[in-house]
Design a protein around this motif. Structure first.
Motif: not given
Length: 131
Positions: A1-3, A6-12, A42-49, A80-85
Motif C-alpha cells: 500500500v503506497l500512502e 491521506t494518512g494510513l496510521e490506523e492500518y499501520i 506492507v505500507i510504504v510512506r515515501g521511500d520507506r517501508i 475506498e477510504q483514502n487516496d492510497a495506491l
C-alpha cells in the motif's frame, strides 16, 4: 500500500512497524510464505517501508471477477477510504493488479506499473501554470 496524502496510521498500527528503506530483498523476505510478516499488507510512506503484516478493510462490494480473493478485496477496500495506491501480486499466478479509488486494474505489465508509479509519485503542482 503506497500512502497518498491521506494518512494510513490506523492500518499501520494494526501491523508491525518496520521503518526501513525499500529493497527487493526486504520485500521478498517479508512476503516469503510462512514467515511471521507474510500475511497482511506492507505500507510504504515515501521511500520507506513503514509497517508490514497490516490488516486492511475488505470491500463490501461484489468484485467483477469472482476469482479475486481476500488480498484483492482488501486492496479495493482500503482505497475506498483514502487516496492510497495498492499494488497486488497474486501468489498463485503472479498477475500484477493495482487498486485506486475503490477500483481495480488487472494484468499490468512492468512498463504500465512503472508509468502509474511515476505519475503517483510525481510532485503535485500547486497551480495550473506548472509552479
Amino acid at each position: 500500500v503506497l500512502e497518498g496524502d491521506t494518512g494510513l496510521e490506523e492500518y499501520i498500527e494494526s501491523g508491525e512497524r518496520i521503518d526501513a528503506g525499500i529493497s527487493a530483498r526486504l520485500l521478498l523476505t517479508i512476503f516469503f510464505p510462512g514467515t511471521p510478516l507474510h500475511d497482511g499488507a506492507v505500507i510504504v510512506r515515501g521511500d520507506r517501508i513503514v509497517a508490514a503484516a497490516c490488516v486492511l478493510p475488505l470491500t463490501q462490494r461484489d468484485l467483477a471477477d469472482s476469482s479475486l480473493g481476500t488480498r484483492h478485496r482488501a486492496a479495493v477496500g482500503v482505497t475506498e477510504q483514502n487516496d492510497a495506491l495498492v499494488i497486488i501480486v497474486s501468489e498463485e499466478t503472479g498477475i500484477i493488479s493495482l487498486a485506486r479509488s475503490g477500483r481495480i486494474a488487472r494484468r499490468l505489465d512492468g512498463q504500465r506499473l512503472r508509468t502509474i508509479l511515476q505519475a503517483f509519485y510525481r510532485p503535485r503542482r500547486l497551480f495550473g501554470n506548472g509552479t
